[in-house]
Scaffold this active site. Structure first.
Site, PDB file in Angstrom:
ATOM      1  CG  HIS A  63      -1.677  -1.219   1.457  1.00 40.65           C
ATOM      2  ND1 HIS A  63      -2.545  -1.711   0.529  1.00 40.65           N
ATOM      3  CD2 HIS A  63      -1.698  -2.093   2.496  1.00 40.65           C
ATOM      4  CE1 HIS A  63      -3.080  -2.845   0.990  1.00 40.65           C
ATOM      5  NE2 HIS A  63      -2.573  -3.092   2.170  1.00 40.65           N
ATOM      6  CG  HIS A  71      -6.081  -5.925   1.201  1.00 40.37           C
ATOM      7  ND1 HIS A  71      -6.912  -5.054   1.852  1.00 40.37           N
ATOM      8  CD2 HIS A  71      -4.940  -5.979   1.933  1.00 40.37           C
ATOM      9  CE1 HIS A  71      -6.299  -4.610   2.940  1.00 40.37           C
ATOM     10  NE2 HIS A  71      -5.112  -5.141   3.011  1.00 40.37           N
TER      11      HIS A  71
END
Ligand SMILES: Nc1ncnc2c1ncn2[C@@H]1O[C@H](COP(=O)(O)OP(=O)(O)O)[C@@H](O)[C@H]1O
Ligand SMILES: Nc1ncnc2c1ncn2[C@@H]1O[C@H](COP(=O)(O)OP(=O)(O)O)[C@@H](O)[C@H]1O
Ligand SMILES: [Mg+2]
Ligand SMILES: [Mg+2]
Ligand SMILES: [Mg+2]
Ligand SMILES: [Mg+2]
Lengths: 332, 213, 332, 213
Positions: free
Chosen positions: A56, A219
């Protein structure tokens, strides 16, 4: 799989090594995979700790520094870190005033951070408070799910609460501000392509050339639904409408983040922000602070997310306070 | 019957067998997790069980509690994600339940497995039908207890448990997930096996094989 | 083609509109496609003007602000702006002390900026100096080509020379510093994928799943050669070696930029920087200032480039001076 | 012969015809530019010529210099890239050479085209064999002059010019580029037509068609 990596299993270690080399202003513990400020915070101030799966970037390691986090704990790609890692970081950053854990609402993250704070409290006597960020309006039936995912609001929260901790507020008030910020934030995301998890070696989901996923998280999980590709103006509607339907954003200064998922170039992100800004203005929402760029990504996924945070004068003041991190920097 | 029929060696073989099955199914478990999650369950379980086996190679287990507590702690500290705390807690509770002995009866093993399940539920709050590892674990333990409680051998109980776990795993396919990442998909989660239930079925396949299956 | 856009022809206008909405600290002229500082520079200081085709964001519009550019002129995607645009911007930013044009060495850019400075000198009497950036070591036989392309050094040059202009140096000394910086910079790039020009609608070149292009520029042009995909450590060699073979970087502090081409996520860019840093250190090159991120991109291309700049105390001081732009910010 | 045989209307038709050919070949020109450049030559030329036609629609050309100077300035101010200044300069020089008249003889047109070529060379410094628009333009003008100089009509000269331009375009294929973006490719630029030479062949196709072809 086309990636700038050596081996799928080495991605995290190798990337952290490069991060350490690129940023002398942070200190990386390569064994425990923790990023610390090179110069720790003064004693007596509450420390902020976050972490989660990797992939991320710049979240979370990129937000370690003055005015934001004291440490970030990195798990494997899309896998929350373990309690040992979190506990180690917690003990290290505590200056005696306690530690706020900023946890994104995923089953794994919540369980691992819970175990860590139990351990830290038991073993080292560190006072830990936890805020669980849960802002993704794509997750609708919270009762029948693991609850809303923690996405974009995490970035804004780490900045705002980081400034409050820097001012020397105590743990209870830092934690309650964090919860207030979480309650005021909403996000919605979409993807043009799947990301590819290095260890999996191929895209997490197949998405035909003429389709997009709406309501994705960070995700690479498929979204709530799939539909035909649409112009940016329509995509903007698909992001703005569910957010405004969920919370009234009028009558307050709003912080708006148009975030890239990692594979979409800036020229497109600005274009999307232009479409979003038009819709917000038409809906009577006043953006006081815009932010456009890659702030909380999903590896190489193409797509974007929108986060709105209903602010007030206090929150804006904290937002504007100096921040010196690799991922967010102003005022110093 | 309270015959201490399951030896430490057999339980070590269980864990080593589980590790092999997980490694062999690493890609498959990740594919299942791609459909309803974040494409890491295979990598997670493989990393964790490989670490467990390394620990066992470095220092052989001295007793049942040593075996399972070290296994649980290794999983907790190497896996992360949802499966780390859940499988970790499961094995930690097994260790506590079985204590410092070097063998267990079928009913003792059944009671330990149930303590493990309770740990999983405490951590994850899953209920039947939520489409999680619970849906393979709970029926497996019911089957184990049924055989062991009516005088069956541990091997027979393990075999029944494996069959029930496999059936429980298969029954997750049509479910709409209410826990874990798959729950974000809503209706779209139906039509896919749950990755955690699938790895749990492998756990009981390994137990079945280790106890003589 | 999967992009967050409305129509291929509207990309530039729509993106500039979003850029204007996101950055009140700049002023966008949507007709002439020029980005200006919202608060112009004080009279008597040399103004810095750059520009080129779009698709390289944050370059150039993202570098308008205190300590860097006074204006950036945007052409269509990968197409240099026209003389009219450049002339308009030149007249607007001149405070009387003259204007430095920072031009990347491409036939089109050089010709259009040349025509513009002829016009500006003739019509408005503005003193214009030009620096042509040409730093790409992938272009080897400069005698038989249009010369080396201007790539990564452009970013570093705009920062360093921007600081010098802010100090109030005159046009001749600003221009000669710019040339000195250009002479001291070298770049090399590679691509894992082609980019897709919106108006073309499909990737500029086909690249099999197991191949990569070495020696690419920033316009989606194919590179010098194609080879099998390789680990990051080998890719780092392919970037570092031709640069070090071209100029001796030992014995001076070096500014190193590991730049993403737009489609590669930060986790990979840091990883690549780690590999590069190892090689540089082994070669006796001292990196004084590292910079990792997307600074000069090629739309959605996956890949990266390395730029090394042989600095000295003066250049480092200018590098460290405050800069407040959307794309690069520190010290204020 | 110095008969003013080419009218303003025919030359307007030339430019309008060129615009149509460019629009029809927009994708093709961009594909050629994808192979050796940056995939924008079709978009560039199309944007520019569309703007030229719009200008001509807004205000009809009053004389040859008005026609070609406005064309050149419009291209310079709307195209950008390499082709903007090059084609722009070409037409600006045509306008200067032809002056404020309303018709031209074949030799006058030939001289004007050559002035245009000289402008292109001044701007771009291209030489024969560099694999640029020069390689279509120069042989086209040689052919035009050959026919016009030996008493052929403008239409005959234009036809010969088109054929020579097409041959010049085709001859760029095996060349290794030494100017423009294609030069960055080195040997890899061989085996592809030059996009600018291809659009220049379209320019002479349009002239041929406009003058009676
Ligand atoms: N609350 C829960 N209770 C029991 N099991 C759960 C729960 N949440 C998730 N799981 C199990 O965990 C599995 C996913 O594990 P894994 O992919 O390793 O972790 P993550 O979801 O963090 O990526 C799911 O397939 C499910 O069986
Ligand atoms: N120096 C030059 N002299 C003449 N023609 C040139 C020169 N450089 C490039 N060209 C022509 O310009 C064409 C490319 O135009 P275009 O794609 O529109 O511009 P750009 O190369 O800036 O993207 C080439 O195919 C070539 O024919
Ligand atoms: Mg995970
Ligand atoms: Mg998972
Ligand atoms: Mg171009
Ligand atoms: Mg081109």
């Amino acid at each position: 799989m086309k990636k700038l990596i050596n081996t799928p299993d080495g991605v995290l270690a190798d990337s952290l090594a490069g991060y350490a080399a690129a940023h002398p202003e942070v200190r990386v513990d390569p064994v425990n995979r923790i990023v610390y400020r090179a110069t720790p915070k003064e004693a007596g101030k509450v420390a902020l700790l976050s972490g989660g799966g990797s992939g991320h970037e710049p979240l979370h390691g990129g937000y370690v520094g003055l005015g934001m986090l004291d440490a970030a704990v990195a798990g494997e790609v899309f896998t929350s870190p373990t309690p040992d890692q979190v506990q180690e970081a917690t003990k290290t950053v505590d200056t005696g005033a306690g530690v706020l854990h900023i946890v994104k609402n995923y089953t794994g993250d919540v369980m691992n951070f819970d175990m860590a704070s139990e351990l830290a409290a038991a073993e080292a006597g560190v006072q830990v408070e936890t805020v669980v960020v849960a802002d993704d309006v794509a997750v609708q039936d919270s009762l029948y799910t693991a609850g809303r995912r923690g996405v974009g609001t995490t970035v804004l929260l780490e900045k705002i609460v980081g400034a409050a901790a820097e001012e020397g507020r105590d743990l209870a008030s830092v934690a309650s501000l964090a919860r207030r910020v979480n309650d005021a934030g909403r996000s919605m995301g979409m993807a043009l392509t799947s990301c590819t998890v290095p260890a999996a070696g191929k895209p997490t989901f197949d998405l035909p050339d003429d389709q997009m996923e709406i309501g994705i998280g960070i995700h690479g999980e498929p979204g709530r639904h799939r539909q035909d590709l649409a112009p940016a103006s329509e995509i903007a509607q698909l992001l703005v409408e569910p957010i405004l339907a969920d919370l009234d954003f009028t009558g307050a200064p709003v912080i708006a983040m148009l975030n890239g998922m990692g594979g979409s170039p800036l020229i497109e992100l600005y274009l999307m922000y232009g479409e979003v800004a038009k819709l917000l203005s038409a809906a009577g929402v006043t953006v006081a602070r815009p932010l456009v760029g890659n702030y909380i990504t999903s590896l190489d996924m193409a797509g974007c997310s929108l986060t709105l945070l209903k602010a007030d004068d206090e929150i804006l003041k904290l937002w504007d306070a100096p921040v010196v991190t690799p991922g967010l920097r102003w005022g110093a | 019957m309270n015959v201490a029929e399951v030896s430490l060696d057999e339980l070590v073989a269980w864990l080593r067998g589980f590790q092999k099955l997980v490694a062999d199914n690493r890609v498959y478990l990740t594919e299942l997790d791609s459909a309803v999650g974040d494409a890491d369950h295979g990598a997670n379980m493989d990393r964790g069980m490989a670490a467990v086996v390394t620990k066992l190679d470095e220092a052989p287990a001295t007793a049942l509690d040593d075996l399972f507590k070290r296994t649980g702690m290794t999983l907790v500290s190497t896996v992360g994600g949802a499966s780390g705390p859940l499988y970790g807690t499961f094995f930690l509770r097994l260790g506590t339940s079985l204590g410092a002995s070097s063998a267990a009866s079928a009913t003792e093993l059944g009671a330990a497995l149930r303590a493990g399940l309770e740990g999983v539920v405490q951590r994850g709050k899953a209920e039947a039908g939520d489409k999680t590892m619970y849906d393979a674990l709970a029926p497996a333990l019911d089957a184990f207890d049924g055989v062991a409680g009516s005088g069956g051998s541990a091997a027979e109980a393990a075999h029944a448990a494996f069959e029930a776990a496999a059936a429980g795993r298969d029954a997750t396919a049509p479910l709409v997930a209410r826990k874990g990442r798959a729950s974000y998909l809503g209706e779209r989660s139906a039509g896919h096996l749950d990755p955690g239930a699938t790895s749990t079925a492998l756990l009981f396949q390994a137990l079945d094989e280790a106890l003589g299956g």
